[in-house]
Design a protein around this motif. Structure first.
Motif, PDB file in Angstrom:
ATOM      1  N   GLN A 110       0.747 -42.816   8.234  1.00 17.59           N
ATOM      2  CA  GLN A 110       2.042 -42.262   8.637  1.00 17.59           C
ATOM      3  C   GLN A 110       2.375 -42.614  10.087  1.00 17.59           C
ATOM      4  O   GLN A 110       1.482 -42.791  10.922  1.00 17.59           O
ATOM      5  CB  GLN A 110       2.038 -40.741   8.472  1.00 17.59           C
ATOM      6  CG  GLN A 110       1.706 -40.278   7.067  1.00 17.59           C
ATOM      7  CD  GLN A 110       2.683 -40.814   6.033  1.00 17.59           C
ATOM      8  OE1 GLN A 110       3.893 -40.800   6.248  1.00 17.59           O
ATOM      9  NE2 GLN A 110       2.164 -41.295   4.911  1.00 17.59           N
ATOM     10  N   SER A 111       3.664 -42.708  10.379  1.00 13.87           N
ATOM     11  CA  SER A 111       4.112 -42.948  11.747  1.00 13.87           C
ATOM     12  C   SER A 111       3.673 -41.791  12.634  1.00 13.87           C
ATOM     13  O   SER A 111       3.659 -40.635  12.201  1.00 13.87           O
ATOM     14  CB  SER A 111       5.637 -43.084  11.794  1.00 13.87           C
ATOM     15  OG  SER A 111       6.067 -44.165  11.011  1.00 13.87           O
ATOM     16  N   PHE A 112       3.309 -42.120  13.853  1.00 17.77           N
ATOM     17  CA  PHE A 112       2.890 -41.178  14.890  1.00 17.77           C
ATOM     18  C   PHE A 112       1.483 -40.607  14.671  1.00 17.77           C
ATOM     19  O   PHE A 112       0.990 -39.884  15.542  1.00 17.77           O
ATOM     20  CB  PHE A 112       3.892 -40.018  15.036  1.00 17.77           C
ATOM     21  CG  PHE A 112       5.235 -40.444  15.527  1.00 17.77           C
ATOM     22  CD1 PHE A 112       6.269 -40.663  14.626  1.00 17.77           C
ATOM     23  CD2 PHE A 112       5.454 -40.654  16.871  1.00 17.77           C
ATOM     24  CE1 PHE A 112       7.508 -41.077  15.069  1.00 17.77           C
ATOM     25  CE2 PHE A 112       6.693 -41.081  17.324  1.00 17.77           C
ATOM     26  CZ  PHE A 112       7.727 -41.298  16.412  1.00 17.77           C
ATOM     27  N   ALA A 113       0.821 -40.922  13.547  1.00 17.42           N
ATOM     28  CA  ALA A 113      -0.544 -40.435  13.357  1.00 17.42           C
ATOM     29  C   ALA A 113      -1.478 -41.078  14.382  1.00 17.42           C
ATOM     30  O   ALA A 113      -2.313 -40.404  14.992  1.00 17.42           O
ATOM     31  CB  ALA A 113      -1.020 -40.724  11.940  1.00 17.42           C
ATOM     32  N   SER A 114      -1.340 -42.387  14.574  1.00 14.87           N
ATOM     33  CA  SER A 114      -2.190 -43.073  15.561  1.00 14.87           C
ATOM     34  C   SER A 114      -1.849 -42.645  16.990  1.00 14.87           C
ATOM     35  O   SER A 114      -2.724 -42.590  17.859  1.00 14.87           O
ATOM     36  CB  SER A 114      -2.055 -44.588  15.414  1.00 14.87           C
ATOM     37  OG  SER A 114      -0.723 -45.010  15.677  1.00 14.87           O
ATOM     38  N   HIS A 115      -0.563 -42.346  17.256  1.00 15.35           N
ATOM     39  CA  HIS A 115      -0.163 -41.830  18.565  1.00 15.35           C
ATOM     40  C   HIS A 115      -0.930 -40.553  18.884  1.00 15.35           C
ATOM     41  O   HIS A 115      -1.515 -40.396  19.968  1.00 15.35           O
ATOM     42  CB  HIS A 115       1.332 -41.502  18.592  1.00 15.35           C
ATOM     43  CG  HIS A 115       2.253 -42.661  18.344  1.00 15.35           C
ATOM     44  ND1 HIS A 115       2.155 -43.458  17.244  1.00 15.35           N
ATOM     45  CD2 HIS A 115       3.311 -43.124  19.059  1.00 15.35           C
ATOM     46  CE1 HIS A 115       3.114 -44.382  17.281  1.00 15.35           C
ATOM     47  NE2 HIS A 115       3.832 -44.194  18.364  1.00 15.35           N
ATOM     48  N   ILE A 116      -0.904 -39.627  17.922  1.00 13.98           N
ATOM     49  CA  ILE A 116      -1.539 -38.326  18.113  1.00 13.98           C
ATOM     50  C   ILE A 116      -3.047 -38.490  18.266  1.00 13.98           C
ATOM     51  O   ILE A 116      -3.677 -37.875  19.130  1.00 13.98           O
ATOM     52  CB  ILE A 116      -1.204 -37.400  16.929  1.00 13.98           C
ATOM     53  CG1 ILE A 116       0.303 -37.129  16.884  1.00 13.98           C
ATOM     54  CG2 ILE A 116      -1.972 -36.090  17.016  1.00 13.98           C
ATOM     55  CD1 ILE A 116       0.781 -36.469  15.606  1.00 13.98           C
ATOM     56  N   PHE A 117      -3.634 -39.346  17.422  1.00 12.54           N
ATOM     57  CA  PHE A 117      -5.080 -39.580  17.511  1.00 12.54           C
ATOM     58  C   PHE A 117      -5.463 -40.125  18.878  1.00 12.54           C
ATOM     59  O   PHE A 117      -6.440 -39.669  19.489  1.00 12.54           O
ATOM     60  CB  PHE A 117      -5.514 -40.556  16.417  1.00 12.54           C
ATOM     61  CG  PHE A 117      -6.947 -40.976  16.519  1.00 12.54           C
ATOM     62  CD1 PHE A 117      -7.293 -42.175  17.124  1.00 12.54           C
ATOM     63  CD2 PHE A 117      -7.960 -40.170  16.026  1.00 12.54           C
ATOM     64  CE1 PHE A 117      -8.616 -42.565  17.243  1.00 12.54           C
ATOM     65  CE2 PHE A 117      -9.292 -40.548  16.136  1.00 12.54           C
ATOM     66  CZ  PHE A 117      -9.611 -41.749  16.737  1.00 12.54           C
ATOM     67  N   SER A 118      -4.727 -41.101  19.373  1.00 11.57           N
ATOM     68  CA  SER A 118      -5.078 -41.716  20.658  1.00 11.57           C
ATOM     69  C   SER A 118      -4.965 -40.726  21.809  1.00 11.57           C
ATOM     70  O   SER A 118      -5.783 -40.744  22.734  1.00 11.57           O
ATOM     71  CB  SER A 118      -4.192 -42.937  20.929  1.00 11.57           C
ATOM     72  OG  SER A 118      -2.834 -42.566  21.046  1.00 11.57           O
ATOM     73  N   LEU A 119      -3.979 -39.838  21.765  1.00 12.20           N
ATOM     74  CA  LEU A 119      -3.824 -38.867  22.842  1.00 12.20           C
ATOM     75  C   LEU A 119      -4.911 -37.797  22.807  1.00 12.20           C
ATOM     76  O   LEU A 119      -5.455 -37.428  23.852  1.00 12.20           O
ATOM     77  CB  LEU A 119      -2.446 -38.199  22.752  1.00 12.20           C
ATOM     78  CG  LEU A 119      -1.226 -39.074  23.041  1.00 12.20           C
ATOM     79  CD1 LEU A 119       0.040 -38.233  23.033  1.00 12.20           C
ATOM     80  CD2 LEU A 119      -1.362 -39.795  24.375  1.00 12.20           C
ATOM     81  N   LEU A 120      -5.238 -37.308  21.626  1.00  9.95           N
ATOM     82  CA  LEU A 120      -6.185 -36.193  21.521  1.00  9.95           C
ATOM     83  C   LEU A 120      -7.645 -36.625  21.544  1.00  9.95           C
ATOM     84  O   LEU A 120      -8.505 -35.868  22.009  1.00  9.95           O
ATOM     85  CB  LEU A 120      -5.920 -35.406  20.232  1.00  9.95           C
ATOM     86  CG  LEU A 120      -4.573 -34.686  20.131  1.00  9.95           C
ATOM     87  CD1 LEU A 120      -4.464 -33.959  18.797  1.00  9.95           C
ATOM     88  CD2 LEU A 120      -4.388 -33.715  21.286  1.00  9.95           C
ATOM     89  N   PHE A 121      -7.947 -37.842  21.064  1.00 12.12           N
ATOM     90  CA  PHE A 121      -9.351 -38.211  20.882  1.00 12.12           C
ATOM     91  C   PHE A 121      -9.751 -39.492  21.614  1.00 12.12           C
ATOM     92  O   PHE A 121     -10.775 -40.086  21.295  1.00 12.12           O
ATOM     93  CB  PHE A 121      -9.650 -38.351  19.380  1.00 12.12           C
ATOM     94  CG  PHE A 121      -9.500 -37.072  18.612  1.00 12.12           C
ATOM     95  CD1 PHE A 121      -8.374 -36.842  17.841  1.00 12.12           C
ATOM     96  CD2 PHE A 121     -10.469 -36.095  18.664  1.00 12.12           C
ATOM     97  CE1 PHE A 121      -8.216 -35.655  17.134  1.00 12.12           C
ATOM     98  CE2 PHE A 121     -10.330 -34.907  17.966  1.00 12.12           C
ATOM     99  CZ  PHE A 121      -9.201 -34.679  17.200  1.00 12.12           C
ATOM    100  N   HIS A 122      -8.955 -39.911  22.611  1.00 17.85           N
ATOM    101  CA  HIS A 122      -9.295 -41.158  23.304  1.00 17.85           C
ATOM    102  C   HIS A 122     -10.567 -41.015  24.145  1.00 17.85           C
ATOM    103  O   HIS A 122     -11.252 -41.999  24.410  1.00 17.85           O
ATOM    104  CB  HIS A 122      -8.125 -41.628  24.182  1.00 17.85           C
ATOM    105  CG  HIS A 122      -7.786 -40.723  25.310  1.00 17.85           C
ATOM    106  ND1 HIS A 122      -6.974 -39.618  25.149  1.00 17.85           N
ATOM    107  CD2 HIS A 122      -8.128 -40.750  26.622  1.00 17.85           C
ATOM    108  CE1 HIS A 122      -6.826 -39.009  26.312  1.00 17.85           C
ATOM    109  NE2 HIS A 122      -7.517 -39.671  27.214  1.00 17.85           N
TER     110      HIS A 122
END
Length: 339
Positions: A110-122
């Protein structure tokens, strides 16, 4: 982050972070359950965690509890966002983010799933010990994709909102090469190149500086925001004196030269053309005058540009003469004062 703030406005820091985590879980569950609203919910969640922490929440987060996460060092120019806080929290208390991670995995496509992952778990990704290579590759790919997207958000808006995500890790070196100059980290270029990993095709491409320049040249050709492009062209002068392979040097020279002429495919503005000429003449002084003569010849192929070019040339000449006269007057005045 309205709902998150309301849910935890009166609780201590550890409970506050738990409340934020619960709100994130709820929104992810709603996105998973509703296919029609999935994209909007994920977009809202991304906007929520990217928000800057308000004063009330900052006081709670930066309290002196023993188990409090103190993310003050992550703020850029005093800016502290919710993703800064949560990323630190999931490193310190990884079990708190496990449920969120499981939900994101179910929403990978889904769109924005990778955005959220990168911000929270980088940060968590480089601290976690994963037994499965397949899982590690999947997470790394999502991190690179998400980081690329959020960095482009900064590029398009000419902000530094996600600079805290900009980390020098092995899997991100090529990506960092594209954004290092944008974030004004040119003074760290030497250290960055010394830590550059060895790539399998290094014997074909060259050393770290060649990889860096290739990525940078590709980045320049994609830029459409004039202030950002001018910033890159001013920062690129840091490459002066560096030894490049012939192919890399030719690639960079062609990239800069493409910004020096009006018309397609770049359609650069006058400011961009002058900045490109300055960078080109500084980095490649050999052949400077023949390049300008060739450029002048090709400018003749655009007759509709002649009036503005002549006007700018006359204005430049007048300014140069005026500055020369001022310098002459000041030097004469100084001599008279000395006498």
């Amino acid at each position: 982050m309205t709902k998150m703030e309301k849910a935890s406005s009166t609780v201590p820091s550890s409970s506050y972070l738990n409340a934020l985590t619960l709100e994130i879980e709820k929104k992810l569950q709603r996105a998973l359950a509703s296919a029609s609203q999935r994209r909007n919910l994920l977009q809202e969640l991304f906007a929520d965690i990217a928000l800057e922490v308000d004063d009330r929440a900052r006081d709670i987060i930066l309290s002196t509890e023993e188990d409090t996460i103190s993310p003050a060092e992550d703020g850029v120019d005093g800016q502290l966002c919710f993703y800064n806080v949560l990323a630190d929290y999931y490193v310190r208390v990884p079990e708190s983010g496990k449920r969120i991670l499981d939900l994101i995995v179910q929403l990978w496509s889904q769109s924005f799933a990778s955005h959220i992952f990168s911000l929270l778990f980088h940060k968590w990704l480089f601290e976690a010990h994963l037994d499965s290579t397949e899982v590690l590759i999947r997470y790394s790919s999502a991190l690179v994709q998400g980081a690329t997207n959020v960095f482009w958000i900064d590029i398009q808006t000419n902000t530094r909102h996600f600079q805290a995500l900009f980390q020098a890790q092995r899997d991100l070196f090529l990506l960092l090469s594209r954004f290092l100059l944008f974030y004004n980290l040119d003074y760290k270029l030497e250290i960055f190149l010394k830590r550059f990993p060895v790539f399998p095709n290094a014997f074909l491409v060259g050393g770290p500086v060649d990889f860096f320049v290739i990525e940078l040249a590709d980045q320049l050709q994609k830029l459409k925001v004039e202030p950002v492009l001018l910033h890159y062209l001013s920062q690129i002068k840091v490459l002066q004196g560096m030894e490049l392979r012939m192919t890399t040097s030719t690639r960079l020279r062609a990239c800069l030269y493409s910004f020096t002429s009006p018309g397609g495919p770049m359609y650069p503005t006058r400011a961009v053309r002058h900045a490109a000429w300055e960078a080109l003449d500084l980095l490649f002084p050999v052949g400077r005058y023949p390049r300008h003569l060739i450029s002048l010849f090709f400018r003749l192929l655009y007759p509709w540009c002649w009036p503005s070019s002549c006007c700018n040339f006359i204005i430049s000449c007048i300014k140069a003469i005026f500055c020369s006269l001022l310098r002459l007057l000041f030097s004469s005045w100084e001599k008279l004062r000395e006498n």
